[in-house]
Design a protein around this motif. Structure first.
Motif, PDB file in Angstrom:
ATOM      1  N   VAL A  10       0.866  -1.181   0.000  1.00 40.75           N
ATOM      2  CA  VAL A  10       0.000   0.000   0.000  1.00 40.75           C
ATOM      3  C   VAL A  10       0.899   1.227   0.000  1.00 40.75           C
ATOM      4  O   VAL A  10       1.755   1.386   0.882  1.00 40.75           O
ATOM      5  N   THR A 105      -7.278   0.901   5.953  1.00 37.70           N
ATOM      6  CA  THR A 105      -7.579  -0.363   5.274  1.00 37.70           C
ATOM      7  C   THR A 105      -8.400  -1.299   6.154  1.00 37.70           C
ATOM      8  O   THR A 105      -8.754  -2.397   5.722  1.00 37.70           O
ATOM      9  N   GLU A 317      -2.149   1.221  -4.473  1.00 40.25           N
ATOM     10  CA  GLU A 317      -1.794  -0.141  -4.097  1.00 40.25           C
ATOM     11  C   GLU A 317      -1.121  -0.803  -5.290  1.00 40.25           C
ATOM     12  O   GLU A 317      -1.476  -0.544  -6.443  1.00 40.25           O
TER      13      GLU A 317
END
Length: 346
Positions: A10, A105, A317
């Motif tokens: 990420v 996330t 990402e």
């Protein structure tokens, strides 16, 4: 597509400094503590760092954090910080990135308006407080491991500069803090290349001439970063700095461990007191807010407990693959883009 490696990352930056977070594809290294895991990672698995930070997959402007299960019951997660030439025990911008990625996330449940949790870092347990709204981390505040002034006004012989003065302090790694105006700098973007060249000269000289060792971690030794400090403007006011990350580039953020180290020096000089604030500004104008939470000791040395507040943003990402026929599995570095040298270690 063929691959013998698949690593999920990420992307994130904290006030301009890239601190990407590995969330899949790398198994935890061996070790009972996060410091032991960091040592194992550096010794046995350094190809991961080189693959992701060196070209053609990365760049000298990138840090990568390996997210891990905590070795402690009181922490939500652990992390190992990987930088272009070292594995520091602590980093402020990277901690802010890790905390933001964990929350945004959903790996750590977000609670609004504030989420609190602890991180298991090689340099110690880090208490995190996140200001949250509408699924976004508006800011991250963390209680850093203790910082201390190691030496004040140390003499360093630097090629082309002669003898200069530097304050040596630990804020998560060892810093040599030098007076920017005394060396002809104002810490402006147009000076970035010259700051990097001079900063690397100072770092190499400091590592050769000053053998500094953390009293609790004998593997943490030597000056890692040079901080060019503009004159302190007083508690609560904005003071500018830039930190030259090896192998030679300005940290884009104000640097959390650098802010911690500077506050330790300012406290040792009687210029900051417990409860006072340093607003640190980077070479690109981004800011961290530092605060001296309390005074303490580290192995008999006077120290401070710093608090740092900053912001981070997720940028995307990526899945990184390694084709079996790729001739550059650990990447490569060239001096035109890799700071001032082609070294990948301190």
């Amino acid at each position: 597509m063929r691959t013998r490696t698949s690593i999920r990352v990420v992307g994130c930056h904290a006030e301009g400094e890239i601190g990407d977070v590995i969330i899949g594809g790398v198994l935890p290294p061996a070790g009972r503590t996060m410091m032991e895991k960091m040592i194992t990672m550096e010794r046995d698995h350094d190809h991961i760092r080189r693959m992701l930070i060196c070209e053609p997959r990365g760049s000298v402007a990138r840090h990568v954090n390996l997210l891990l299960p905590s070795t402690r019951e009181d922490c939500a997660a652990g992390a190992i910080i990987m930088e272009p030439t070292e594995y520091p025990p602590m980093s402020g911008s990277n901690t802010i990135c890790v905390a933001t990625v964990l929350l945004e996330t959903g790996m750590v449940p977000m609670q609004e308006p504030e989420t609190r949790f602890k991180l298991d870092m090689p340099g110690g347990v880090i208490e995190v407080r996140a200001e949250c709204s509408a699924g976004k981390c508006l800011s991250i505040t963390f209680r850093n491991a203790p910082a201390f002034a190691e030496r004040l006004d140390a003499d360093i012989e630097v090629e082309g500069l002669g003898t200069i003065k530097a304050d040596i302090a630990y804020g998560g790694m060892f810093y040599a803090i030098v007076d920017a105006p005394a060396l002809g700098f104002s810490v402006t973007p147009d000076e970035a290349r010259d700051l990097a060249v001079v900063g690397e000269k100072v770092r190499r000289a400091a590592r050769e001439q000053l053998d500094v060792v953390h009293p609790q971690f004998d593997n943490v030794r030597g000056v890692s970063i040079v901080q060019f400090a503009m004159p302190f403007q007083g508690p609560g006011n904005v003071t500018r700095n830039t930190c030259i990350v090896s192998p030679g580039r300005s940290d884009r953020s104000p640097t959390g461990t650098g802010t911690s180290a500077r506050m330790a020096v300012l406290q040792a000089r009687g210029q900051m007191k417990e409860g006072e604030v340093l607003i640190h500004e980077s070479i690109i104008g981004s800011r961290f807010t530092g605060k001296i939470l309390e005074l303490t000791e580290v192995a008999g040395r006077k120290a401070i407990v710093p608090q740092i507040t900053g912001r981070a943003w997720i940028t995307g990402e990526h899945n990184y693959y390694l084709d079996p026929t790729d001739p550059y599995p650990q990447g490569y570095v060239l001096s035109d883009t890799w700071g001032t040298s082609t070294s990948v270690t301190q």
